[in-house]
Design an enzyme around this catalytic site. Sequence first.
Site, PDB file in Angstrom:
ATOM      1  N   ARG A  93       0.573  -1.584   0.090  1.00 17.66           N
ATOM      2  CA  ARG A  93       0.425  -0.299  -0.051  1.00 17.66           C
ATOM      3  C   ARG A  93       0.695   1.273  -0.195  1.00 17.66           C
ATOM      4  O   ARG A  93       2.167   1.211   0.470  1.00 17.66           O
ATOM      5  CB  ARG A  93      -1.058  -0.224   1.492  1.00 17.66           C
ATOM      6  CG  ARG A  93      -1.958  -1.439   0.912  1.00 17.66           C
ATOM      7  CD  ARG A  93      -2.567  -1.630   2.989  1.00 17.66           C
ATOM      8  NE  ARG A  93      -3.882  -1.806   2.821  1.00 17.66           N
ATOM      9  CZ  ARG A  93      -3.408  -3.109   3.460  1.00 17.66           C
ATOM     10  NH1 ARG A  93      -2.233  -3.085   3.973  1.00 17.66           N
ATOM     11  NH2 ARG A  93      -4.495  -3.786   3.666  1.00 17.66           N
ATOM     12  N   LYS A 122      -2.594  -2.380   8.282  1.00 16.70           N
ATOM     13  CA  LYS A 122      -3.959  -1.434   8.387  1.00 16.70           C
ATOM     14  C   LYS A 122      -3.945  -2.558  10.466  1.00 16.70           C
ATOM     15  O   LYS A 122      -4.047  -3.478  10.201  1.00 16.70           O
ATOM     16  CB  LYS A 122      -4.861  -2.147   7.949  1.00 16.70           C
ATOM     17  CG  LYS A 122      -4.660  -0.934   6.481  1.00 16.70           C
ATOM     18  CD  LYS A 122      -6.078  -0.931   5.878  1.00 16.70           C
ATOM     19  CE  LYS A 122      -5.818  -0.134   4.541  1.00 16.70           C
ATOM     20  NZ  LYS A 122      -7.133  -0.070   4.439  1.00 16.70           N
ATOM     21  N   HIS A 174      -2.223   2.588  -5.755  1.00 15.99           N
ATOM     22  CA  HIS A 174      -3.180   1.068  -5.905  1.00 15.99           C
ATOM     23  C   HIS A 174      -3.378   0.203  -6.868  1.00 15.99           C
ATOM     24  O   HIS A 174      -3.522  -0.801  -7.139  1.00 15.99           O
ATOM     25  CB  HIS A 174      -4.881   1.803  -5.368  1.00 15.99           C
ATOM     26  CG  HIS A 174      -5.113   1.139  -3.826  1.00 15.99           C
ATOM     27  ND1 HIS A 174      -4.712   0.514  -2.859  1.00 15.99           N
ATOM     28  CD2 HIS A 174      -6.447   0.653  -4.036  1.00 15.99           C
ATOM     29  CE1 HIS A 174      -5.319  -0.067  -1.885  1.00 15.99           C
ATOM     30  NE2 HIS A 174      -6.506  -0.054  -2.353  1.00 15.99           N
ATOM     31  N   ARG A 224      -0.642  -1.861  -7.175  1.00 11.36           N
ATOM     32  CA  ARG A 224      -0.907  -2.686  -5.726  1.00 11.36           C
ATOM     33  C   ARG A 224      -2.045  -3.542  -6.977  1.00 11.36           C
ATOM     34  O   ARG A 224      -2.211  -5.281  -6.456  1.00 11.36           O
ATOM     35  CB  ARG A 224      -1.490  -1.786  -4.595  1.00 11.36           C
ATOM     36  CG  ARG A 224      -1.840  -3.246  -3.627  1.00 11.36           C
ATOM     37  CD  ARG A 224      -1.871  -2.632  -2.950  1.00 11.36           C
ATOM     38  NE  ARG A 224      -3.251  -2.918  -1.384  1.00 11.36           N
ATOM     39  CZ  ARG A 224      -2.794  -4.151  -0.237  1.00 11.36           C
ATOM     40  NH1 ARG A 224      -1.432  -4.182  -1.087  1.00 11.36           N
ATOM     41  NH2 ARG A 224      -3.121  -4.915   0.834  1.00 11.36           N
ATOM     42  N   HIS A 237      -4.730  -8.924   4.120  1.00 10.45           N
ATOM     43  CA  HIS A 237      -5.967  -8.578   3.511  1.00 10.45           C
ATOM     44  C   HIS A 237      -6.442  -9.750   5.063  1.00 10.45           C
ATOM     45  O   HIS A 237      -6.202 -10.813   5.495  1.00 10.45           O
ATOM     46  CB  HIS A 237      -6.641  -9.183   2.645  1.00 10.45           C
ATOM     47  CG  HIS A 237      -6.991  -8.207   1.682  1.00 10.45           C
ATOM     48  ND1 HIS A 237      -6.976  -8.709  -0.076  1.00 10.45           N
ATOM     49  CD2 HIS A 237      -6.045  -7.057   1.690  1.00 10.45           C
ATOM     50  CE1 HIS A 237      -7.010  -7.769  -0.784  1.00 10.45           C
ATOM     51  NE2 HIS A 237      -6.580  -6.752   0.094  1.00 10.45           N
ATOM     52  N   TYR A 250     -10.445 -10.197  -7.110  1.00 11.61           N
ATOM     53  CA  TYR A 250      -9.198 -10.652  -7.748  1.00 11.61           C
ATOM     54  C   TYR A 250      -9.861 -11.112  -8.158  1.00 11.61           C
ATOM     55  O   TYR A 250      -9.563 -11.608  -9.456  1.00 11.61           O
ATOM     56  CB  TYR A 250      -8.040 -10.395  -7.577  1.00 11.61           C
ATOM     57  CG  TYR A 250      -7.497  -9.165  -6.633  1.00 11.61           C
ATOM     58  CD1 TYR A 250      -7.531  -8.229  -7.392  1.00 11.61           C
ATOM     59  CD2 TYR A 250      -7.778  -9.045  -5.150  1.00 11.61           C
ATOM     60  CE1 TYR A 250      -6.360  -6.639  -6.702  1.00 11.61           C
ATOM     61  CE2 TYR A 250      -7.488  -7.860  -4.453  1.00 11.61           C
ATOM     62  CZ  TYR A 250      -6.718  -7.097  -5.389  1.00 11.61           C
ATOM     63  OH  TYR A 250      -5.907  -6.194  -4.613  1.00 11.61           O
TER      64      TYR A 250
END
Length: 300
Positions: free
Chosen positions: A147, A171, A240, A243, A266, A275
């Site tokens: 990210r 995150k 992004h 990514r 994730h 995806y």
Amino acid sequence: MTAPPASAIDGFLAMLAAERGAAANTLAAYRSDLLGAQEQVGPLAQADAAAIGTLTSAWADLSPASFARKCSALRQFYLFLVDEGQRSDDPTTALPRPATRRPLPRILDHAEIARLFDRAETEATAGTMQGVRMLALLEMLYGSGLRATELVSLPLSAVPRDAPFVTVTGKGSRQRMVPVSTRARHALTAWLAVRPADTRHLFPGRSGSAAGHLTRIRLYQLIRELAARADIDPQRVSPHVLRHAFATHLLEGGADLRVLQTLLGHADIATTQIYTHVDAARLVALVNERHPLAGGSHSP
């Protein structure tokens, strides 16, 4: 009530302008929505979930579209604050969330990625610090799927000298080990040889920068400037998007979805499954090519 300084709102709007190319009218609408919410609950940067929850009744007479727009503005604002480390929580969980279908991510195809790298490699060969840095940034975005915030905030200590990994804090302050390709290691080695030595960050910012590292907004600008020089529409390219291209192209190459989830950081595999939709065309082609009945007629 006198409105407090709008520095957090201004920072958010600056991000929208730089990262997403938001038009002036869009920025004005976001500003109006956020300042209107601030008049109701006080400084938004400090508002808690209870205060944000009162907006549901304050906006009760709005049309569904207007209500949804204001909620969206707040959610994006608090996501920005969390990404910037200015908050650790999102108080908009107190607002109703309409059921929406998550949009498919934008990606670049293999030929466009090749053009970006051709241009970056040509500029890096010239030996300028900016060119060497640009290639290292590009390799880490597309080669490791980081990210934007993860990349610009990497400390120098995250890059071990004897292992093909970097330690990334994503995150929720979750750490993960991300593999670095041989190409990316060469680009990082070249960058480490020329980067300023008086900073702890892998990609330092301007002297006197409050963050101490390259800002996320500046990264977006650099990527889009590179895209323009590679004759690719800059509006289609961002960190992004790179990514997303990393993830989609790995999936096309046969990567396992669970492995992809780990690489991308994730928390929920449902996020990674987006995806599989992007890769739908490849799956259809696979069925048409490999299914036992492909290319022939079925005789009863």
